[in-house]
Scaffold this active site. Structure first.
Site, short mmCIF file in Angstrom:
data_model
loop_
_atom_site.label_atom_id
_atom_site.label_comp_id
_atom_site.label_asym_id
_atom_site.label_seq_id
_atom_site.Cartn_x
_atom_site.Cartn_y
_atom_site.Cartn_z
N HIS A 297 36.76 40.20 32.87
CA HIS A 297 37.03 40.18 34.35
C HIS A 297 35.91 40.19 35.37
CE1 HIS A 297 40.59 41.34 32.03
NE2 HIS A 297 41.20 40.63 33.18
N SER B 132 42.81 44.90 32.46
CA SER B 132 41.43 44.85 32.56
C SER B 132 40.79 46.07 32.27
CB SER B 132 40.97 44.44 33.99
OG SER B 132 39.34 44.61 34.05
N ALA C 179 37.90 46.88 32.34
CA ALA C 179 36.66 47.11 33.48
C ALA C 179 37.21 47.77 34.88
CB ALA C 179 35.87 46.03 33.85
N LYS D 27 41.73 35.23 32.11
CA LYS D 27 41.73 36.44 33.00
C LYS D 27 42.05 36.25 34.44
CE LYS D 27 39.10 39.07 29.14
NZ LYS D 27 39.35 37.90 28.05
#
Length: 319
Positions: free
Chosen positions: A243, A285, A287, A216
């Protein structure tokens, strides 16, 4: 010499400055360091294909040093320099530095217009600023047309990458002729790098820190509040399961430098095959959203100058 392209419009005893407008004896050997923004042009010769250094050539009869610098750069690499920018490198004799002629993107675009399709959409979603895109994409270095009879290779190296790698294995293997074989005989590029270094905290941190394998990554903007400067960086590693872990690790890395790290401008994954010298930036991602991977790939290209540009790609597929 250190030469700049038109695109940019010690205690030791220093050699006497070179008068670049004067004529030197014919056949005098000159070294030429050509820069373009944050890039410097280095080449390897046919008989030393793994050692990179400044361009070199001889002054011809009745030729001024500025004229010689322009001719050498054009003949060897096809690059046009701004002859008015030619100045001597004070710390190295018979060495000039110059800037290239200013070069914009082919269509004259700037800001978010430099990004197309999904890259543009992602940039807007993570609220990327126009000046942040310009810093990476707006002024690409000139394309090279090599004199293959003399040069084995030539390429643009990021100045900060060179400074960060001026010691250790990379320097030993690639820049033996550039930096000098030992501390007692530093090469002209060593002198130039010494002059090019700054004490700015932003310039002390690498633009890209990634590993090999699949992992990541996040795209970050880092700001030096005191100087009012910022830059984009890429961070990624295999140990971080999320992440957010990558982001928190970057915060710990940058805290000693007193730099402000904003929330990531998106993220994704990186697949890095060092054996094939290939890197793919892709995914998203949950997030932070999907980063504009084309911009991340452009940063990575600057930090992996020995990889072919076509082998560093971006995709908006997959997770």
């Amino acid at each position: 010499m250190v030469a700049r392209s038109m695109q940019e419009n010690g205690a030791a005893e220093r050699p006497q400055p070179i008068d670049t407008k004067s004529r030197s004896p014919s056949h005098t050997q000159l070294l030429l360091i050509v820069t373009h923004g944050d890039y410097v042009l280095l080449a390897s010769l046919q008989d030393h294909p793994t050692s990179y250094g400044p361009l070199s050539g001889c002054i011809q009869d009745e030729e001024q040093q500025q004229q010689a610098a322009g001719r050498i750069a054009k003949q060897l690499t096809g690059v046009s320099i701004d002859e008015a920018s030619v100045t001597p490198l004070q710390a190295a004799s018979h060495t000039l530095q110059a800037h290239t002629c200013k070069r914009q993107t082919e269509n004259g675009a700037s800001g978010l217009d430099l990004l197309q399709g999904q890259a543009r959409q992602c940039a807007e979603e993570v609220r990327l600023q126009a000046h942040e895109v310009d810093a990476v994409l707006a002024h690409p270095p000139p394309l090279l047309q090599l004199d293959q009879a003399k040069l084995a290779d030539a390429r643009w190296f990021n100045k900060r990458w060179l400074i960060g790698h001026s010691k250790g294995q990379v320097a030993a293997s690639l820049f033996r002729l550039v930096l000098g074989k030992d501390a007692e005989s530093p090469g002209p590029m060593h002198a130039w790098l010494q002059e090019a270094q700054t004490h700015s905290p932003l310039d002390q941190i690498p633009d890209v820190t990634i590993e090999t394998g699949v992992f990541k990554y996040v795209l970050l903007v880092v700001t030096d509040v005191a100087e009012g400067r910022s830059k984009l960086i890429v961070r990624g590693d295999r140990q971080s399961g999320y992440h957010m872990d990558v982001y928190e690790k970057a915060n710990r890395e940058l805290a000693p430098h007193k730099l402000h790290v904003a929330e990531p401008l998106g993220g994704g994954r990186i697949r890095h095959d060092d054996g094939a010298k290939a890197i793919t930036v892709y995914g998203y991602s949950s997030a932070y959203g999907q980063a504009p991977h084309d911009l991340s790939a452009a940063l990575i290209r600057q930090w992996y100058p020995m990889y072919t540009s076509d082998n560093i790609t971006a995709s908006y597929e997959g997770y």
